[in-house]
Write an enzyme that holds these catalytic residues in place. Structure first.
Site: not given
Ligand code: F6P
Length: 328
Positions: A15, A76, A107, A131, A133, A135, A177
């Protein structure tokens, strides 16, 4: 004998997070300062597999420190999870004679880096935590977290105005997340009535008890922050469950979603990203290998990829206790 580092590649993966551009800028300029050649890889591990690399110079990263997103794009990658994908990535890096990589991401990105470095130790990696998050173990802050929380708090401020005008109860869902950092900080900064975290500190029944207490005290509106990873469901589901047990307020739901990922990075994110990008290059040149660079208690630290992705960084119980007291 290990090859000396002359050509490095940098990429962003997973992300996007506000501040990634500031980190890219710091990597490129620090590397140029030490006479290294830098290559940017487009779209993270996908671009690595496809050999999508291009030279980056100090001028190429001018005027990006304030921009959200990532100039290198991101993805991703499912293919990088396979041995064949990683083999193709290794061959592409070899074709460009890359001596080391700097990976900016969360991660998933660091997990990819760890596996790749075990299979191909000839090409060392340094990870930069990017990120929203927050985390990752081994750093107090990840790039993008501060901006994401600022955006969420601003959204809560706006919702408070309408919640107050209509005497409503709002459930506001934030990202993160499986981690509750964004939710807890947003709840404190936004003065929320309660926060529902993936770490499972407060459940629906307890929340209803707390809302009832608020109603008895004639609280005219309320805002509850729900982390997207809350065990009993997201904000929609929480609203449904609460609605079955409590009818004092008209209930509404707002999901802030990807708004939290965009926008110009905050001052703190720009500073953190600059420090981490700068230190990643310096640590690489000092011989550090296969670690994530982080900031702990305002000092630059290195943490093995293994620890960064597997060790848990618990949300601060003391902050949860404080948020509860301040909401009374
Ligand atoms: O890891 C960052 C994040 O924004 C999380 O908070 C969220 O769950 C996820 O990515 C959403 O991913 P995507 O943009 O691929 O839907």
């Amino acid at each position: 004998m290990e090859k000396s580092i002359k050509r490095i590649a940098v990429f962003t993966s997973g992300g996007d997070a506000p501040g990634m551009n500031a980190a890219i800028r710091a990597v490129v300029r620090t590397a140029n300062y030490y006479d290294l050649h830098v290559f940017g890889i487009n779209r993270g591990y996908e671009g690595m597999i496809n050999g999508d690399l291009h030279r980056l110079d100090s001028r190429d990263v001018a005027n990006i420190i304030h921009r959200g997103g990532t100039i290198l794009k991101t993805a991703r990658s499912e293919r990088f999870k396979t041995p064949e994908g990683r083999r193709a990535a290794y061959e592409a890096l070899q074709a460009y004679d890359i001596d080391a990589c700097i990976a900016i991401g969360g991660d998933g990105t660091l997990t990819g880096a760890k596996i790749f470095c075990e299979e191909y130790p000839q090409i060392p990696f340094i990870g930069i935590p990017g990120t929203i998050d927050n985390d990752l173990f081994g750093t107090d802050y990840t790039i993008g977290y501060d901006t994401a929380v600022n955006t969420a708090v601003e959204a809560v401020d706006r919702i408070r105005d309408t919640a107050d005008s209509h005497n409503r109860l709002f459930f506001i869902e934030v990202m993160g997340r499986n981690a509750g950092y964004i939710a807890l900080s947003t709840a404190i900064g936004g003065g929320a009535e309660a926060v529902l975290l993936p770490e499972d500190k407060l459940n629906i029944e307890e929340l209803v008890t707390r809302l009832n207490l608020g109603a008895k005290k004639k609280k005219l509106f309320s805002v509850v922050i729900v982390a997207e990873g809350f065990m009993e469901g997201g904000a929609q589901e929480v609203a449904r469950l609460v609605n079955e047990r409590f009818d004092y307020y008209d209930i509404k739901v707002t999901i802030i979603g990807h708004l939290q990922r965009g926008g110009s990075p905050s001052r703190l994110d720009r500073l953190i990203a600059s420090r981490l990008g700068f230190s990643a290059v310096e640590l690489l040149l000092k011989g550090e290998r296969n670690i994530m660079v982080g900031i702990v208690k305002n000092e630059i630290t290195g943490t093995s990829f293994e620890d960064a992705i597997t060790k848990s960084k618990a949300v601060n119980d003391e902050l949860i206790r404080m948020a509860e007291i301040l909401a009374t």
